[in-house]
Motif scaffolding. Structure first.
Motif, short mmCIF file in Angstrom:
data_model
loop_
_atom_site.label_atom_id
_atom_site.label_comp_id
_atom_site.label_asym_id
_atom_site.label_seq_id
_atom_site.Cartn_x
_atom_site.Cartn_y
_atom_site.Cartn_z
N VAL A 1 -12.48 -95.69 4.38
CA VAL A 1 -13.49 -94.77 3.90
C VAL A 1 -14.99 -94.92 4.05
CG1 VAL A 1 -11.84 -93.46 2.35
CG2 VAL A 1 -13.45 -95.21 1.43
N ASP A 2 -15.20 -96.33 4.57
CA ASP A 2 -16.52 -96.77 4.76
C ASP A 2 -16.55 -98.20 5.32
OD1 ASP A 2 -19.28 -96.69 5.00
OD2 ASP A 2 -19.68 -96.63 2.98
N VAL A 3 -17.43 -98.56 6.16
CA VAL A 3 -17.50 -99.69 6.75
C VAL A 3 -19.01 -100.23 6.68
CG1 VAL A 3 -15.33 -99.86 8.07
CG2 VAL A 3 -17.20 -98.97 9.11
N ASN A 4 -19.35 -101.36 6.68
CA ASN A 4 -20.95 -101.72 6.73
C ASN A 4 -21.15 -101.84 8.12
OD1 ASN A 4 -19.96 -104.24 7.30
ND2 ASN A 4 -20.93 -105.06 5.38
N ASP A 5 -22.41 -102.21 8.24
CA ASP A 5 -23.23 -102.17 9.78
C ASP A 5 -22.77 -103.54 10.22
OD1 ASP A 5 -24.38 -99.83 9.07
OD2 ASP A 5 -26.35 -100.90 8.52
N VAL A 6 -22.42 -104.43 9.90
CA VAL A 6 -22.02 -105.86 10.27
C VAL A 6 -20.45 -105.63 10.66
CG1 VAL A 6 -21.67 -108.34 9.99
CG2 VAL A 6 -23.31 -107.06 8.86
N PHE A 7 -19.77 -105.09 10.06
CA PHE A 7 -18.57 -104.70 10.48
C PHE A 7 -18.47 -104.18 11.66
CE2 PHE A 7 -14.42 -102.80 10.59
CZ PHE A 7 -13.36 -103.52 10.05
N LEU A 8 -19.31 -102.95 12.05
CA LEU A 8 -19.38 -102.32 13.16
C LEU A 8 -19.88 -103.21 14.35
CD1 LEU A 8 -21.00 -99.02 11.94
CD2 LEU A 8 -18.49 -99.42 12.51
N LYS A 9 -20.83 -103.93 13.92
CA LYS A 9 -21.34 -104.76 15.20
C LYS A 9 -20.38 -106.01 15.63
CE LYS A 9 -25.24 -108.16 15.83
NZ LYS A 9 -26.47 -109.00 15.29
N VAL A 10 -19.68 -106.57 14.82
CA VAL A 10 -18.67 -107.56 15.24
C VAL A 10 -17.64 -106.84 15.83
CG1 VAL A 10 -16.86 -109.24 14.23
CG2 VAL A 10 -19.30 -109.13 13.19
N SER A 11 -17.35 -105.69 15.36
CA SER A 11 -15.65 -104.95 16.25
C SER A 11 -16.43 -104.33 17.39
CB SER A 11 -15.38 -103.92 15.17
OG SER A 11 -16.22 -103.06 15.00
N GLY A 12 -17.58 -104.07 17.52
CA GLY A 12 -18.11 -103.54 18.69
C GLY A 12 -17.60 -102.04 18.88
N ARG A 13 -17.30 -101.36 17.90
CA ARG A 13 -16.87 -99.99 17.88
C ARG A 13 -17.76 -99.08 16.81
NH1 ARG A 13 -10.79 -101.43 16.29
NH2 ARG A 13 -10.44 -99.30 16.26
N PRO B 1 -18.97 -108.79 7.29
CA PRO B 1 -18.28 -107.62 7.65
C PRO B 1 -17.17 -107.05 6.37
CG PRO B 1 -17.99 -109.32 9.33
CD PRO B 1 -18.60 -109.97 8.30
N ALA B 2 -17.47 -105.68 6.08
CA ALA B 2 -16.76 -105.49 5.03
C ALA B 2 -16.33 -104.06 5.09
CB ALA B 2 -17.68 -105.40 3.72
N ALA B 3 -15.31 -103.46 4.54
CA ALA B 3 -14.65 -102.28 4.79
C ALA B 3 -14.04 -101.84 3.18
CB ALA B 3 -13.59 -101.98 5.65
N VAL B 4 -14.21 -100.59 2.85
CA VAL B 4 -13.77 -99.90 1.62
C VAL B 4 -12.34 -99.31 2.09
CG1 VAL B 4 -14.17 -98.46 -0.26
CG2 VAL B 4 -16.14 -100.06 0.82
N LEU B 5 -11.42 -99.55 1.19
CA LEU B 5 -9.99 -98.78 1.48
C LEU B 5 -9.62 -98.21 -0.03
CD1 LEU B 5 -10.26 -101.03 3.69
CD2 LEU B 5 -7.76 -101.30 3.47
N THR B 6 -8.94 -96.85 0.57
CA THR B 6 -8.20 -96.59 -0.73
C THR B 6 -7.02 -97.11 -0.98
OG1 THR B 6 -6.81 -94.95 0.69
CG2 THR B 6 -9.09 -94.05 0.33
N PRO B 7 -6.33 -96.96 -2.24
CA PRO B 7 -5.07 -97.26 -2.64
C PRO B 7 -3.79 -97.10 -1.44
CG PRO B 7 -6.04 -96.57 -4.54
CD PRO B 7 -6.88 -96.26 -3.36
N LEU C 1 -13.46 -94.34 10.09
CA LEU C 1 -13.13 -93.75 8.87
C LEU C 1 -12.06 -92.68 8.87
CD1 LEU C 1 -17.15 -92.75 8.40
CD2 LEU C 1 -15.98 -94.52 7.68
N ASN C 2 -11.64 -92.45 7.56
CA ASN C 2 -10.33 -91.79 7.46
C ASN C 2 -9.18 -92.07 8.29
OD1 ASN C 2 -11.92 -89.97 5.47
ND2 ASN C 2 -13.07 -88.96 7.06
N ARG C 3 -9.15 -93.30 8.54
CA ARG C 3 -7.95 -93.80 9.32
C ARG C 3 -7.26 -94.88 8.50
NH1 ARG C 3 -8.78 -95.17 15.39
NH2 ARG C 3 -6.57 -95.36 15.36
N ASN C 4 -5.93 -95.12 8.75
CA ASN C 4 -5.18 -96.17 7.88
C ASN C 4 -5.76 -97.20 8.64
OD1 ASN C 4 -2.86 -97.88 7.66
ND2 ASN C 4 -2.61 -96.41 6.18
N VAL C 5 -5.79 -98.34 7.96
CA VAL C 5 -6.27 -99.74 8.47
C VAL C 5 -5.36 -100.32 9.50
CG1 VAL C 5 -5.09 -101.24 6.63
CG2 VAL C 5 -7.44 -102.07 7.88
#
Length: 407
Positions: free
Chosen positions: A35-47, A24-30, A53-57
């Protein structure tokens, strides 16, 4: 992003590679916006992707319902501290073991106990700043629960999280030790290769003058009536050549073990003036020397470097050599320019290779060893600087950059 390969039209879709990742991986701005998450991240979170996307972590992940308010605040603070550490140091950071439960699919309000090990990796921008942060996490729930089941009594259960964290820290230390071992092995291989080249250089460069000496001595012994003065002059030239080669090779050997205990503050303008006064060049030497340009270096090594640059310029110039000293913060700059044939762009790096000599150089000085510029560059690098051949329309331009010394 696309990367071409030589001779083909193949390309790499890095977005597809990221989305297909196994962890599971996500890309964050400074600013910590996802701004992006991979497919495994979505599968694990169930969301769904739109929930991230475009939300503060910290907004994208609600408080863990199974944790107390204090524990939740501690976990969020741990993540924030790690993110800020990455922005400050621009280096990867590891987050200690954390618990964050996941809602069971098709069972709203029911959460499963989950444990995670997270790594934050900075992605630099064009000027070295942190442009993105990649958050990668691995689930270690089975490992933590197995440790808990193997324990006896409540005390062991309380120590499970601490033990898991210790194991994670140990694993990180092992990774660093393995990386340092690879770097040490690589350095040893490079040192062995340098020594091998040094022996080869010595054998090759010493052979010709030694052969000349032996030949002249044999002639002197076999022909008693030969011109002794002429022969002695030739023997002296061969002996001087041998001395120059040995000095070059000793310099190369010293560079591998050089320390900076004898470094001192040097005013480059004064230093260059003194060194040029010691030389007797056969061509005109012009200088443009800015005062108060200071570096910290070994005077002996710096004199060797300048001497090699001047010898190279004298060998190739037609009428005039120019020496320039200037400050270009954070560097002190020393340039040696000549009005000779110059160095073609394709040879501007090769001239610093050991024993590489261009055809024009071999014709002008058949006895040269091809070690002078190589030695000069290594001295520059030993002092935290660099030496390179810059573009010049008429002639060659060799540029030395060393860190300016503090006032």
């Amino acid at each position: 992003m696309r990367v071409g390969t030589v001779g083909t039209r193949s390309e790499i879709d890095y977005g597809a590679v990221f989305r297909a990742g196994q962890a599971p991986a996500a890309v964050l701005t400074p600013d910590f916006v996802m701004v992006d998450v991979n497919d495994v991240f979505l599968k694990v979170s169930g969301r769904g992707r739109e929930e991230f996307l475009n939300r503060n972590v910290f907004d994208a992940f609600p408080p863990n319902p199974a944790e107390s308010e204090d524990s939740e605040q501690q976990g969020a603070q741990m993540l924030r501290t790690s993110l800020e550490q990455v922005l400050t140091t621009r280096r990867r950071d590891f987050i200690p073991l954390q618990r964050y439960d996941i809602e069971v699919a098709d069972r709203p309000g029911v959460f499963e106990e989950r444990y995670w090990s997270t790594v934050l990796t900075p992605i630099p921008g064009p000027h070295g700043e942190v442009r993105w942060i990649v958050l990668t996490t691995e689930e270690v729930t089975d490992f933590v629960l197995a440790l808990r089941r193997s324990g006896v009594g409540g005390e062991q259960e309380q120590r499970t999280d601490s033990l898991a964290l210790q194991l994670q820290t140990l694993n990180d230390q092992l990774r660093r030790a393995h990386r340092e071992q690879r770097e040490t092995t690589s350095a040893l291989r490079e040192a062995i290769e340098r020594q091998r080249r040094l022996v080869y250089d010595a054998s090759h460069d010493l052979r010709n003058p030694l052969t000349g000496l032996l030949t002249e001595l044999e002639v002197a012994l076999s022909e008693p009536g030969c011109d002794l003065q002429r022969m002695l002059r030739k023997l002296l030239r061969d002996a001087e050549r041998l001395n120059d080669i040995v000095a070059d090779l000793l310099d190369l050997a010293r560079l591998d073990t050089e320390t900076h205990e004898n470094d001192r503050l040097i005013d480059l303008a004064e230093f260059v003036t003194e060194e040029l006064d010691r030389r007797t060049p056969g061509v005109a030497v012009l200088t443009r020397l800015d005062p108060h340009v200071r570096v910290r270096a070994s005077a002996i090594r710096l004199a060797r470097l300048l001497g090699n640059l001047m010898t190279n310029a004298e060998r190739h110039t037609n009428t005039t050599i120019e020496v320039v000293v200037a400050a270009d913060p954070p560097d002190a700059v020393l340039e040696v320019l000549d009005d000779g044939p110059g160095i073609p762009p394709e040879d501007r790096e090769r001239v610093f290779e050991r024993r590489y000599r261009r055809e024009e150089a071999r014709l002008r000085d058949p006895g040269g060893s091809g070690l002078g510029l190589s030695i000069a560059r290594e001295i520059a690098q030993e002092h935290g600087g660099r030496l390179y051949a810059a573009e010049r329309r008429d002639g060659a331009r060799l540029v030395l950059r060393l860190p300016l010394a503090a006032k």
